[in-house]
Design a protein around this motif. Sequence first.
Motif, short mmCIF file in Angstrom:
data_model
loop_
_atom_site.label_atom_id
_atom_site.label_comp_id
_atom_site.label_asym_id
_atom_site.label_seq_id
_atom_site.Cartn_x
_atom_site.Cartn_y
_atom_site.Cartn_z
N GLY A 8 -4.45 -0.33 -4.21
CA GLY A 8 -3.22 -0.29 -3.83
C GLY A 8 -2.29 0.57 -4.99
O GLY A 8 -1.35 0.25 -5.33
N CYS A 10 -0.49 3.30 -6.55
CA CYS A 10 0.50 4.28 -6.28
C CYS A 10 1.23 5.01 -7.41
O CYS A 10 1.04 4.26 -8.61
CB CYS A 10 1.82 3.38 -5.74
N SER A 25 -0.56 3.88 -2.13
CA SER A 25 -1.43 2.69 -1.83
C SER A 25 -3.02 2.99 -1.92
O SER A 25 -3.53 2.67 -0.73
CB SER A 25 -1.05 1.96 -0.55
N GLY A 62 -0.37 -1.03 -8.28
CA GLY A 62 -2.01 -0.99 -8.01
C GLY A 62 -2.61 -1.30 -9.24
O GLY A 62 -2.05 -1.79 -10.61
#
Lengths: 227, 399
Positions: A8, A10, A25, A62
Amino acid sequence: MSVLDVRGLCKEYVRGGVPFRAVDSANLRVEPGEMVGIVGRSGSGKTTFFNMVAGLLTPSAGSVSVAGTDILALSDAERSELRNRRIGYVPQGQSLLANLTVLDNVRLPHYFAARDDNVAGRVFYLLGELGIAHLAETCPPQLSGGEMRRAAIARAMMNRPELLLADEPTGDLDAGNARAAMDAFAALAASGVAVVFSAHGDDAARRADRVVEMERGAMRERTFSEA
Amino acid sequence: MKPLTTFQIAKNNLRRRPARSAGLCMAVAVSAFAMFGGALLSQGVGRGVESMSNRLGADILVVPHGYDKQFQAALLRGEPSTFYLKGDLVDKLRFFPGVERAAPQLFLATLNASCCTMPVQVIAYDPEADFVVKPWVSANAVPTPAGDEVVVGHMVGGETGTEISLFGRKFRIAARLDRTGMGFDTSVFMTMGSAKKLLRTAKNAAVKYEPGSVSSIMLAVAPGLNIKDVANAILREYAIDYDLEIVVSRSMISDIAKKLGGLSLLSRALAALSWICAAAALFIFFFLMLDERRREFGLFRILGAKRGKLAGIVLYESLLVSAAGGILGIAAALGLTAPFHRLITTALELPYLAIPAGSALVLGAGCLLSSVAVGPLSCLYSAIRIGSGDAYLTLRSGE
């Protein structure tokens, strides 16, 4: 255990007052000895992704785990140490220091690790493997693009990393030199190092075990038939 | 294979831009030069003034009118001069109210070197009446010179026991005095009797001596009396008849001390100013240079360099620059101050006595330390700043 486990991930910037996601993501797992190619156009987020994985850029969200260590939980000094000992990074473009010889450029990671062990054998082994041992005492301005890239790869391998990140390693090389660089990566992967590299086109990506496509920050794994 | 060290990396970085590194080095060198040269000069003058005030036993110095400056120049810096007062004034002043002792001196300039082997100031004194030269000569364990003997100042050439030619006559060098920092260092001392004999037989027609004349009269005032009152009384009584001028030694020393104070202040101000200028130059240079070298430092971070290591490389570079500049400046100050101190102090009209080698070494070490510190102190902010923020952004901003 995966050498690299990204979940995830980002990175959001504000550009012209508007929020903009350079990496959106992203998920990626790489096992030891695996060679993964990331393809995408310029500005698709490949370099930003690499820098977050290497702990050089703080993600907006993330997680990144290298050899089981969550790098975002580390202090700056601990992250530097992890990068020095476990990650080899070949940055985009010419990345050798012009005022140091090839020999000194290659042993820089060893110097930053402040190790006492004999470094000469390792340096000349790497330079020999990459076919540039005769250039050890040469300064970068006297090297060709391919020689510089091979020296940068040798430097990235200096501290025997578990993960090698190479950002567009063949971007500015002719076909012969590009092939030599990819051969070197393949050899490293064969020795158990997890290699992740990025490329604009598919030529280099064909050498990878897996290909991941990046577009506007989002990652998508290509199926075998697409590659 | 030599190990890769911070020193080697810093040295290579400095060698990459030799002109800029040399410029920075020069900025520190100028600062070190001003600091060390100024300190050497002002401390040397300070010792010269101290030496003079210790050796000048007279309260009042009587000289011919208009010759006070020449007298001071001869006394302070040994600039040769010749001037005369009528000799009968000596006895008059010896018995003048308030005067305890009076000692005449005769000054003979040998500047027109055709008469002599070197330009020196001959100072003749009366061993019986003298209370200025004799005690000091005795302190050097030197006996009063005999008829054909002279005692020479520290800087007068010739070995003890050899001969010196003055006005065509040879004299044996009986002894050499310690360094004083005053004109005495370039003077030759003989008794008044020898000097008068010399003048009678002088081959040089330029020496016009009126028999019985003296050049100056040193007076000691009786304890408890006001020196200026006695000086004024002498002026009232004899100024017109003898065309004389009076120098009160305490005022002279205090005037010189004021000059010294000015010199010290000026040298300190110059040293401080040049240090600040060097610090500012280094600050600006490193600030701009590190901005230019962001990519290089970003690469170091990629390779695993910690922030402290980057700061260490930058501080080492500044340390090398300032150490090289400091050594250069101090060497230049030493090389220029030592041979030219006489020229400088003559221009400033001040006595000079070089400080001992040990003190100069301590002073030099202090100046070097201060110069070496200027580099790391001025680039500390830049060194810290280069490692701050995300390494990737550092790398990108340097592209």
